[in-house]
Design an enzyme around this catalytic site. Structure first.
Site, PDB file in Angstrom:
ATOM      1  N   CYS A 125      62.155  16.774  50.412  1.00 47.09           N
ATOM      2  CA  CYS A 125      61.938  16.310  51.786  1.00 47.09           C
ATOM      3  C   CYS A 125      63.243  15.904  52.474  1.00 47.09           C
ATOM      4  O   CYS A 125      63.217  15.420  53.615  1.00 47.09           O
ATOM      5  CB  CYS A 125      60.943  15.154  51.814  1.00 47.09           C
ATOM      6  SG  CYS A 125      61.602  13.637  51.099  1.00 47.09           S
ATOM      7  N   CYS A 132      76.247   9.322  40.807  1.00 49.64           N
ATOM      8  CA  CYS A 132      76.228   8.886  42.198  1.00 49.64           C
ATOM      9  C   CYS A 132      74.876   8.347  42.624  1.00 49.64           C
ATOM     10  O   CYS A 132      73.835   8.881  42.259  1.00 49.64           O
ATOM     11  CB  CYS A 132      76.613  10.069  43.087  1.00 49.64           C
ATOM     12  SG  CYS A 132      76.403   9.732  44.822  1.00 49.64           S
ATOM     13  N   CYS A 143       2.633   2.336   3.276  1.00 53.21           N
ATOM     14  CA  CYS A 143       3.755   1.509   3.724  1.00 53.21           C
ATOM     15  C   CYS A 143       4.978   1.731   2.846  1.00 53.21           C
ATOM     16  O   CYS A 143       6.093   1.823   3.337  1.00 53.21           O
ATOM     17  CB  CYS A 143       3.372   0.032   3.710  1.00 53.21           C
ATOM     18  SG  CYS A 143       2.351  -0.417   5.111  1.00 53.21           S
ATOM     19  N   CYS A 146      34.581  19.954   0.362  1.00 55.10           N
ATOM     20  CA  CYS A 146      35.374  20.835   1.210  1.00 55.10           C
ATOM     21  C   CYS A 146      35.022  20.506   2.649  1.00 55.10           C
ATOM     22  O   CYS A 146      33.853  20.454   3.009  1.00 55.10           O
ATOM     23  CB  CYS A 146      35.062  22.293   0.894  1.00 55.10           C
ATOM     24  SG  CYS A 146      35.748  23.426   2.107  1.00 55.10           S
ATOM     25  N   CYS A 188      30.200  24.224   4.543  1.00 53.30           N
ATOM     26  CA  CYS A 188      30.558  24.533   3.161  1.00 53.30           C
ATOM     27  C   CYS A 188      29.890  23.525   2.235  1.00 53.30           C
ATOM     28  O   CYS A 188      29.863  22.333   2.528  1.00 53.30           O
ATOM     29  CB  CYS A 188      32.068  24.488   2.962  1.00 53.30           C
ATOM     30  SG  CYS A 188      32.541  24.783   1.254  1.00 53.30           S
ATOM     31  N   CYS A 236       0.849  -1.184   0.000  1.00 55.02           N
ATOM     32  CA  CYS A 236       0.000   0.000   0.000  1.00 55.02           C
ATOM     33  C   CYS A 236       0.887   1.238   0.000  1.00 55.02           C
ATOM     34  O   CYS A 236       2.042   1.204   0.451  1.00 55.02           O
ATOM     35  CB  CYS A 236      -0.969  -0.013   1.175  1.00 55.02           C
ATOM     36  SG  CYS A 236      -0.277   0.587   2.702  1.00 55.02           S
ATOM     37  N   CYS A 254      44.132  20.224   2.153  1.00 52.57           N
ATOM     38  CA  CYS A 254      44.892  19.285   1.342  1.00 52.57           C
ATOM     39  C   CYS A 254      43.919  18.322   0.676  1.00 52.57           C
ATOM     40  O   CYS A 254      43.102  17.700   1.358  1.00 52.57           O
ATOM     41  CB  CYS A 254      45.870  18.514   2.216  1.00 52.57           C
ATOM     42  SG  CYS A 254      46.611  17.119   1.374  1.00 52.57           S
TER      43      CYS A 254
END
Lengths: 517, 152
Positions: A326, A318, A167, A231, A236, A164, A265
């Site tokens: 500390c 060393c 659908c 682009c 755009c 139909c 690029c």
């Protein structure tokens, strides 16, 4: 397609187009080889030497198309092939999409195995004999909604799968809107591979969706063609056509400028990254992104104070460590408390001396490679940061220009030099930024020395202009000539650098410290 | 909506003519979108003797989108995810393969066929699929163990 309709195309090198290029603009499949550039150049020179600048080694030929142009391009191709195959345009369009717009392949396949091709493309028999229409059929019951009201309108393509109209419509709406499908929507019939054609679609779906459908078709058209790309700038609508092939991307960096002003690029669609080839850009960005170098170095060369957990780098031989924070005294080797080391001062008896010196060597090596990386990274990041500031500068420029106009009595045209300077700065910094990523991967040789000289020259020119650019407005008017000179100089330095890099890239004479894959 | 009439018809049809080894009920009478299925393991398979509970959830776009089928009873099978969802994604259950005229009765037949003959090439559990392909004995043993542990 006409060259001067809409102004929808652009050219890298000039505003003058070769006529023969334009008249054959329907077919863009011909290979554009890198070596052709040279020939083009000479051909060009003969006709328009004084009018147009010659194309530089770093420039590529490309065109920008509006959605209208792309539609026209598709229509032209469909019309041409339809004529050849003697098929209606709707069917031809489906066939072309089926072969991803490879005209030659389509014609070949059509000649070889017409039935098979039509079948595979989802085209049963000739649709021109039975134009699509809605029908009311007695005793019809829709297999989708189980509706059987008398007078129910239904639709079927010539595959005979009848549903139909509600659908059928709902199905198409779901596919187009929900799943973003367009070129390859199949008949809703169970197991049927017939593709819905444009005419049936027009009959069934509301107009606003036809637009979406055409948009999606256009997307697949551009996506299917190797020489077309959208682009990537937000919102755009233009697409760019460029003949540079994927396999040539180690030899050329195809930067293109969209009509929306975005420079990108064509190879990887990232923002313009000349002179650095795509493959190195990818490596570099990955390296910077995971920042693994720094983290690795830290983990290899530092330890935490066992008491206060400050990060400590050992810079001498060393093992007797005193935490600066500390004051905890401990052994670098075993991390144990120093006082428990008894008489074995300066030599932790739990480890061999050898491993200590190895660790020192490894540390020096790791340190060196990190410093090399940081050298290039800092310069890269600095130009990136400045490029971001360029946006602010541009806005400042506009304000300055208005100020300058009212205070100095210059005309709008006369203050354009500031805008030109601002744009030059942006462009040059973008280039400079990528020269550092490029240089990071370069092996040291004479060529590299020339490259670094060019880089230094451009950098100096840019910093000079940048400094002048920030002078107060009342000083600016007096600096006009000097600033114009410096702007020109910057742009010239940039061209020299890009040209030199591109030439060597094309001839593949650069030596890199990584594989170009 | 049109969907409702279709679902009611499908439910009535499936009640009148259930696929072999399946019992279908609605856990909530007024909720036509959630079906519960009890499926007997096919007698000629490692799942023989097991009784599996499945949930069939119809999306609100049904029948334009496929139903979601999931095993509520744990089952050791390459095509059923081994987690609390027990989901299946196979053949016509995939959105791009589903066609609106497809019926749930066909879905259940497919599920039962896959119980009898797993499709390791299309697996959601690659580990179990590998075992099925390369160490059939171990697979059979595991599957049977799970049947007696979870599906009795």
């Amino acid at each position: 397609m006409d060259s001067d309709d809409e102004g929808g195309f652009n050219s890298a090198a000039s505003s003058i187009e070769l006529d023969e290029e334009m008249s054959s603009s329907v077919d863009f499949d011909s290979d554009v080889e890198l070596d052709d550039y040279q020939e083009d150049e000479t051909a060009f020179e003969a006709t328009a030497k004084d009018l147009a600048p010659r194309r530089k080694a770093y420039e590529v030929e490309y065109r920008v198309y509006s959605p209208k142009d792309i539609q026209a391009q598709q229509d032209d191709q469909v019309a041409e092939v339809a004529n050849l195959l003697e098929q209606p345009p709707e069917a031809t369009a489906i066939l072309l999409r089926h072969v991803r717009w490879n005209k030659e392949r389509l014609i070949e396949q059509y000649m070889d195995a017409q039935e098979e091709l039509l079948d595979k493309a989802g085209l049963g028999q000739d649709i021109s004999k039975n134009p699509p229409r809605l029908q009311v059929i007695d005793g019809f019951c829709c297999d989708i909604c189980c509706e059987d009201t008398p007078g129910l309108e239904s639709f079927a393509m010539n595959c005979g799968h009848r549903f139909c109209v509600d659908c059928y419509r709902q199905y198409l709406v779901q596919k187009i809107k929900g799943e973003g499908e367009a070129a390859r929507i199949k008949c809703p019939g169970d197991g049927c591979n017939k593709i819905i054609d444009a005419k049936s679609l027009d009959l069934l779906v509301p107009t606003e969706l036809t637009e979406r459908y055409n948009e999606l078709l256009m997307r697949t058209y551009v996506d299917d063609k190797e020489n077309l790309k959208w682009c990537p700038a937000p919102n755009c609508v233009y697409a760019v056509e460029c003949g540079v092939k994927k396999r040539d991307l180690n030899k050329i960096v195809p930067s293109v400028h969209c009509d929306c002003k975005h420079a990108f690029c064509f190879g990887c669609t990232l923002a313009d990254h000349q002179p650095c080839p795509c493959v190195l850009v990818k490596k570099w960005l990955k390296k910077c992104e995971d920042d693994s170098e720094t983290a690795n170095w830290i983990s290899a060369n530092t330890k935490e104070c066992p008491k206060c957990h400050s990060t400590i780098e050992k810079n001498g031989g060393c093992n007797h460590m005193t935490c600066r924070k500390c004051k905890n005294e401990f052994c670098w080797m075993c991390m144990g408390v120093w006082s428990e080391h008894g008489t074995s001062w300066y030599n932790c008896n739990r480890f061999e001396e050898k491993s200590g010196s190895d660790a020192r060597d490894a540390q020096a090596k790791s340190r060196q490679s990190l410093e090399r990386y940081l050298h290039y990274y800092n310069r890269y990041a600095n130009h990136e940061q400045s490029a971001k500031l360029d946006k602010d500068i541009f806005h400042k420029t506009e304000k300055k220009m208005t100020l300058l106009q009212s205070s100095s009595g210059m005309s709008w045209i006369e203050v354009q030099f500031l805008e030109a300077a601002s744009q030059a700065l942006q462009q040059c910094r973008q280039t400079l930024k990528w020269t550092y990523a490029f240089a990071y991967y370069l092996a040291r040789n004479n060529q590299t020395a020339i490259f670094e000289d060019n880089q230094k020259d451009l950098e100096m020119a840019v910093e000079n202009l940048s400094e002048m650019f920030e002078k107060s407005t009342d000083q600016l008017a007096g600096l006009k000539v000097e600033m114009m000179d410096k702007t020109t100089y910057c742009m010239r330095r940039r061209v020299i650098l890009l040209d030199d890099t591109a030439k060597n890239l094309k001839e593949q004479t650069w030596e890199f410290i990584v594989d170009m894959v | 909506m049109a969907g409702n009439k279709r679902i009611m018809k499908e439910f009535a049809d499936i009640q009148a003519n259930s696929p072999p080894g399946c019992t279908i009920t609605l856990p909530k009478e007024d909720d036509l979108l959630n079906w519960e299925v009890t499926m007997d393991g096919p007698s000629d398979s490692v799942y023989a003797g097991g009784r599996f509970k499945l949930a069939v959830a119809l999306p609100k776009e049904y029948p334009f989108k496929p139903p979601n089928v999931s095993f509520k009873t744990k089952i050791y099978h390459p095509n059923v995810s081994n987690d609390e969802r027990g989901s299946m994604c196979l053949g016509m259950l995939r959105a791009d393969e589903w066609k609106p005229p497809n019926k749930i009765v066909e879905v259940l037949k497919l599920v039962r066929a896959v119980l009898a003959a797993p499709q390791p090439e299309d697996a959601v559990e690659p580990g179990i699929a590998n075992e099925y392909k390369n160490e059939r004995r171990a697979f059979d043993k595991n599957a049977k163990e799970w049947v007696s542990k979870y599906a009795k």
